[in-house]
Structure formats: structure tokens, C-alpha cells
Enzyme design. Structure first.
Site, PDB file in Angstrom:
ATOM      1  N   HIS A 172     -23.338 -32.814  68.713  1.00 42.79           N
ATOM      2  CA  HIS A 172     -21.592 -33.787  69.294  1.00 42.79           C
ATOM      3  C   HIS A 172     -22.432 -35.445  70.155  1.00 42.79           C
ATOM      4  O   HIS A 172     -23.261 -35.242  70.196  1.00 42.79           O
ATOM      5  CB  HIS A 172     -21.277 -32.192  70.628  1.00 42.79           C
ATOM      6  N   GLU A 203     -24.304 -23.032  72.417  1.00 44.56           N
ATOM      7  CA  GLU A 203     -24.745 -23.999  73.106  1.00 44.56           C
ATOM      8  C   GLU A 203     -25.520 -22.425  73.600  1.00 44.56           C
ATOM      9  O   GLU A 203     -24.507 -21.202  74.090  1.00 44.56           O
ATOM     10  CB  GLU A 203     -24.924 -25.226  74.212  1.00 44.56           C
TER      11      GLU A 203
END
Length: 205
Positions: free
Chosen positions: A12, A86
Site C-alpha cells: 500500500h 498485517e
């Protein structure tokens, strides 16, 4: 041999907290910054030359927005998977490296010595994260054999995945650069073998 499944791995873009202090984000839902959007737009322009069939992201907004930018030129809708989230850093989430070292003088060195089996307090080990991530990736591959698939995820997730492909110890994952907006390409063959074709191609400005 059939065409390999090509996974376009994208970290990202830069997040809104980067200009204040560098923290362990983990599963905290921190949005993209303007800089991050700009970087992902460049990554998306690069990926527009490939015939992407699907775009998968984690469930966190920084990946959802990044994935949506990448998917737009291909007229695709993103698909979110919790398995791409994550690494969970437990009580360390939202803290900086220096803060963790000061507040957890016993736990932090132990985790640094072998994060594969030691976890942050209330967090997950790299070994557990690897199982979760590989389950998600194997599902993507099984559902899209021979296709081009973008996977927009986090630095820790992509490092673990690359360690799996390269057969590296998880404790070495930080030797693999994964910059914001960086692109890596993996080709996965029908026999399960995989090859890293590109690693962390990054737009620096």
C-alpha cells in the site's frame, strides 16, 4: 506446461502518520496520505499495461484504497481478505521502535532474536502469520490458475510471502525491502514451484 499464475504484489501507499513518527501499525486502520495516493497512482499506471483479472486486498483502508486505485484502469472491483491483514503487533501497535524498547525491555529483545516463535504481548508470531497468509494466497492461486492477480497488502505480509517462496528463515524477513507502493512479481506453476520475477520495483517520487 500451462501458463503460470502471476501474482503482482503491491505494498500500500504511504500512510497519514508517516510525517509524525514511524510506528508499528499492525492492524491499526491508518489511511493513506496524499503522498501515498500519488505513489499508488504511479504504481497503478505501471500495472495498467498488464491484463489483471482480479485485485485482492487486506481489509484495512490503506490497502482497500490502494487496491481500488490499481483496479480502476482494469474496471475491476476489489476483493478483501482478512488473511492478507498485517501482522498483529498486540500491545506494540501504535508505538515507535524506541517506545517499545523502553517500555518492554525484556519482551522486545526476545522478539528481535526470533520473531518466528516469539510474539509481541497480545500479538501473533511470524509462524502463525505465515500460516494465515499462505492460506489466503493458496486460495487465490487455486481460484485463478493461469491468470494475472494483483495482491495489495502490507510490508510484513509481503515479506513473509517472499520468504516462503525463497525458502528463507522468517527471522530474515527485514532483509527484503518492501517500500510503499513497491511492486514484486511472482510466477507460480502448476507443480507448486514459484519464481520471483521482480522485487520491490518502487516509485520514489
Amino acid at each position: 506446461m500451462n501458463e503460470p499464475t502471476r501474482l503482482f504484489l503491491v505494498r500500500h501507499g504511504d500512510t497519514a502518520d508517516e510525517e509524525t513518527k514511524k510506528i508499528y501499525k499492525g492492524t491499526l486502520d491508518i489511511p493513506l496520505s496524499d503522498k501515498g495516493r500519488s505513489r499508488i497512482e504511479k504504481a497503478g499506471a505501471f500495472l495498467s499495461r498488464f491484463a489483471l483479472g482480479h485485485v485482492y486486498t487486506s481489509t484495512l483502508s490503506r490497502c482497500i484504497e490502494s487496491g481500488s486505485i490499481i483496479a480502476k484502469p482494469h474496471q475491476l472491483s476489489i476483493k478483501t481478505l482478512e488473511g492478507l491483514n498485517e501482522i498483529h503487533f498486540g500491545l506494540w501497535q501504535g508505538l515507535s521502535f524506541d517506545e517499545i524498547a523502553r517500555m518492554y525491555p525484556e519482551d522486545f529483545p526476545q522478539w528481535l532474536s526470533d520473531p518466528e516463535i516469539h510474539s509481541p504481548p497480545g500479538g501473533e508470531t511470524l509462524r502463525d502469520a505465515k500460516k494465515r497468509i499462505n492460506t489466503a494466497i493458496n486460495g487465490i492461486i487455486a481460484g485463478h490458475r493461469g491468470e494475472n492477480v494483483a495482491v495489495v497488502a502490507h510490508g510484513g505480509v509481503l515479506r513473509i510471502l517472499l520468504c516462503s517462496v525463497l525458502d528463507l528463515k522468517l527471522s530474515l524477513l527485514f532483509r527484503l525491502g518492501q517500500d510503499y507502493g513497491g511492486i514484486s512479481i511472482i510466477e507460480v506453476y502448476d507443480d507448486g514451484n514459484a519464481t520471483v520475477k521482480l522485487l520491490n520495483f518502487t516509485f520514489y517520487s
